[in-house]
Design an enzyme around this catalytic site. Structure first.
Site, mmCIF file in Angstrom:
data_model
loop_
_atom_site.group_PDB
_atom_site.id
_atom_site.type_symbol
_atom_site.label_atom_id
_atom_site.label_comp_id
_atom_site.label_asym_id
_atom_site.label_seq_id
_atom_site.Cartn_x
_atom_site.Cartn_y
_atom_site.Cartn_z
ATOM 1 N N LYS B 189 0.837 -1.210 0.000
ATOM 2 C CA LYS B 189 0.000 0.000 0.000
ATOM 3 C C LYS B 189 0.869 1.256 0.000
ATOM 4 O O LYS B 189 0.543 2.249 -0.657
ATOM 5 C CB LYS B 189 -0.910 -0.005 1.231
ATOM 6 C CG LYS B 189 -1.736 1.280 1.441
ATOM 7 C CD LYS B 189 -2.625 1.588 0.243
ATOM 8 C CE LYS B 189 -3.788 2.504 0.628
ATOM 9 N NZ LYS B 189 -3.411 3.713 1.338
ATOM 10 N N GLU B 196 1.149 6.787 -6.629
ATOM 11 C CA GLU B 196 0.072 7.784 -6.733
ATOM 12 C C GLU B 196 0.657 9.204 -6.722
ATOM 13 O O GLU B 196 0.284 10.039 -7.536
ATOM 14 C CB GLU B 196 -0.884 7.590 -5.546
ATOM 15 C CG GLU B 196 -2.022 8.594 -5.454
ATOM 16 C CD GLU B 196 -2.763 8.486 -4.117
ATOM 17 O OE1 GLU B 196 -2.566 7.474 -3.390
ATOM 18 O OE2 GLU B 196 -3.505 9.417 -3.780
#
Lengths: 325, 325, 325, 325
Positions: B189, B196
């Site tokens: 993650k 991102e």
């Protein structure tokens, strides 16, 4: 030897002074008549216009332009192209793009006029320390004008000699160098400034980290309130980052430890951009030189549009509402 | 199946709602009693304190923490360590650092409590679209709780299948994945968020260049006044930059073409920093992910001290005095 | 409607096919006669040379060039300039620099020929998915050729509509857009590719960090052997990095998890460089887009000269002797 | 004054020599008995083991560790913690992480042992030029050992004084500085090395661009075959990039103009990484220092996995097949 100088700003005026101190003669012109008078009062021959200026020079003439790069320099190159004669030499000592040198050298050669591009480093200290010069263009013209360059250069001084230089150009050790064909001088100067940007940014980032280690979010047992002026000073002695740029940093910090006098708005003078363009043309990764340039771009804006785009995406994805105040 | 949820913020509350919609049972707790009542009114069992919460759960218990990472999450891990029993499972669905997971898993294992770290992506859209989950820790616990993860995940939807996936984990196509031992879920993650940041910054810089091509310093015959909202929209169809982040950009620009609503102050949530730290530990050059992080750091300052150091050097070398206005 | 296509490579041939599928007529030419025959056998009118090609078109003609940018495209622009008539339209659908568009549009306008620059994205998938087109130049020519662009574009498909688009250009939702005056189409496409570079590099760095967390120097309790194909797959569902580029990554990793088939030598096609040049002209800091470009430059060298300079300095300062083997 | 030195590598041995030249006494130990004998033959007191070493020192003892950072240094800190007495001083002159200093200082203070962390710069030139020292920790211990530091430091030499230093620490001008509490010395040294990385990379990139302007893809009238050794030399005189690092570059290029002797594999010694970690902790954007670190990471790989990911995406999107050979 005689040199004509057009442009009597900080750099041009001091170049003339340093030449005259070495016994050379100067004919000078500037659109600011007061600047001409000032230098004339120190021994130069002042000219009232470009025709007067050319008339005061003895053939084969040597004319040095020390003007803002871009349209001003270009206009004076063209004005001299019309006034100089075969065998004369035109020198651009400013910060022109080397592509312009290539074009001008070809244009002037068609009329028998020789062209030299001289990248000149020295800043406000050049009068005393001398100027480091990187020279491109017509080689015979360079050889003929050697006394001028020698007088302007810093000379060996007390800088320790580099080993293994047998067979290399001894003039490099005096602080001036013939680098190659037209444009080579400004090309080398451009890269010099690119490196300067990178070294400056490296020093600047380092002091930024030194300073912020005092901030409240750092755990107390490794939070330091460092004396930046003393740190800059200590690094000047025996440390591998010792450099002229560090000397300047040490001075600035000694005078004004928080640098509160400075806004932190940082201009870029063109060479930094051109260095990156050259890197891209050559496919050379130049991360540091480019990052240094971008740091200056960023310094001149309150916020970039990119930052607003980031905020907008974050709002749309996560509902984050961000604001300074 | 029954799940206990501690933390009923935006993420936690919607996770509970999505589970209940799928027919699962939830026991919930939050320090904000109003948040508990709200979810209880939608069908969950509300608890008044942690003891009450644990008492309402049937062994083997499954407790999901959805809390701000750092001290709050840590305190609740420790509180659960004292209240849960051998065979129970504790899930940290927040954004903890994977080093903490490794430590906690070892600590809890000593008491027979199973630990799962679940990186959960979905933002404000997760309730409807489902949550993408990256899971690390005790594998049997993961297998036992599969119905929970399956219910939370987006499922295949109408996203075209990837070819050549024979023999690979079919659950990845549902939107959840067991990644490996303790910490693996949060590690994956974390990298997800690092990517991102980089993708966001790429899009943001592109729109910045699109916007500034309208500025007065650009020669008129190649100065464009582009409609950024339409450009974002057209790229959503058939272009290789099509992506969820572009969708969000298109929405934001359609609503507010100049993004004047946004200050451009951009927070970073931790994972971006940890991604860079991981890159450094592994000696992986991560230029883009790091530059994206630094752009956020820079966005939160009026001027960096580094910029003042640059100004100071320029003043000392060249006499440049720089100021915004 | 009738369109003439010059250049029947991967892109040109598929554009013709997609047009014919939509009921349009095509006249085609390529220096490779076999390529012409192939498309002719599918229903297009093949031409044997440029004169034959122009003769087969009905005025007002529309000619689309789909050729390698640079000298090939330029030569065909000039060839068409001589053969087309006032009222005809010349389209450059390749990846020309927008400065060239500006120049060409002015040149052709003097003869009454209209010019459109069309940035075309779609790759090998365009035939099926449609092409995303960013269009600059003569607006009436664009309006007249709308049926062509509409047929080539992907259309709305099942992509969810963006909110708040009342009053904005509905064609953007079809996947084509008139961006502005000559060069605007290629400018927007150039930035699109710049963003593509940045997004690709972000994804690539992330997977590099994921992969290297398995290496022996990482402490064993936080060393993971991650399944990259599954991770790419799970991120396609509900995660904020979901994107076409991620889809492609997921496919490649599913087929060949170590990517051993790929050398890691990465070309750059021009637009990445031009994007950086545009950023520099506009003084926009574009860290990420530039770093992505430099990563490609670096990938094509065994060692940079810069690295040797670093080694040399380290040797001179610290006596470090560095070598790979 | 008497100093005990543990670790007689390049740095430790020369520190002892420089101290003895200044009339100080040294007790020395190294696991390599030959190294001990060598220095003993030059006048130091050699010890056969750590107990012997401590016994040869007069209280209050001063012990300097000059060992590889990490486990070796840590083990010796612990060994000295057991052997030294209240009032003694332990000095870590190596490159430890400042977090370790904080921890050690607290640990030793509990036993009344004073701790100093000394960042020491000087490389192979330190014996002759002196060492630049950045010192943290117990201030009274520093004051007591002032004669040692003064002897090791370069002194003022003929370096011009910085203006405006009234009221600042005069020892900085000698080349040593008390920076602050435990860890401050190594923190300042760490940043020093970070800056060093950045300056080195700036110079390296510049020479890379200078060299590649000779390559065949550059148009002939602005392709230069530059003499890099002469350029480095000329910049040493009067140019703003003049620096010790440039001096070293000039030497290396004079000896071996193509640097063919160097592979271009560049190690990083830890401080560069820690500098970036500190920047991240402080939220200071440190683009240049980070890029310099990453360039070193990249130099040690044939190809990154990231590059293979890029190639794979390009293949999947555009059918590009890329290979070196």
């Amino acid at each position: 030897m005689q040199l004509g100088m057009i442009g009597l700003g900080r750099m041009g005026a001091n170049i003339v002074r340093r030449l005259m101190r070495a016994g050379h003669d100067a004919v000078v012109f500037d659109i600011d008549a007061a600047a001409v008078s000032r230098i004339a009062s120190e021994g130069a021959t002042g000219a009232t216009d470009l025709d007067d200026f050319v008339a005061a020079l003895v053939a084969p003439r040597a004319v040095w332009l020390m003007l803002p790069h871009g349209p001003t320099t270009e206009a004076h190159v063209q004005a001299m192209a019309q006034r100089l004669q075969a065998g004369d030499t035109l020198i651009d000592g400013g910060n022109s793009h080397f592509h312009d040198d290539v074009r001008r050298a070809e244009q002037l050669a068609a009329r028998g006029i020789r062209y030299l591009d001289v990248g000149t480093s020295g800043g406000v200290h050049g009068l005393e320390r001398g100027y480091c010069m990187m020279i491109g263009g017509d080689r015979p013209a360079f050889e003929r004008l050697d006394p001028i360059f020698k007088a302007l250069a810093p000379g060996r001084g007390d800088i320790p000699a580099t080993g293994s230089r047998e067979g290399l150009d001894a003039r490099a050790e005096q602080g001036y160098l013939y680098c190659g064909a037209a444009g080579a001088g400004h090309f080398v100067k451009m890269i010099h400034n690119g490196i300067e940007y990178g070294m400056m940014q490296a020093i600047a980032e380092g002091f930024d980290i030194l300073r912020n280690v005092s901030k409240a979010s750092i755990p107390e047992n490794r939070r330091y309130d460092l004396n930046l002026a003393d740190i800059a000073e200590v690094w000047r002695r025996g440390s591998v980052v010792s450099s002229w740029l560090l000397d300047l940093t040490a001075e600035a910090l000694a005078e004004n430890p928080t640098l509160s006098r400075f806004d932190g708005v940082v201009e870029d003078s063109g060479e930094g951009r051109w260095t990156v363009q050259a890197a891209i043309e050559e496919a050379v990764p130049a991360e540091v030189l480019t990052a240094a340039l971008y740091a200056r771009f960023r310094s001149r804006q309150d916020h970039t549009f990119a930052e607003k785009v980031l905020s907008a995406m974050r709002y749309k994805f996560g509902g984050h509402v961000e604001s300074k105040g």
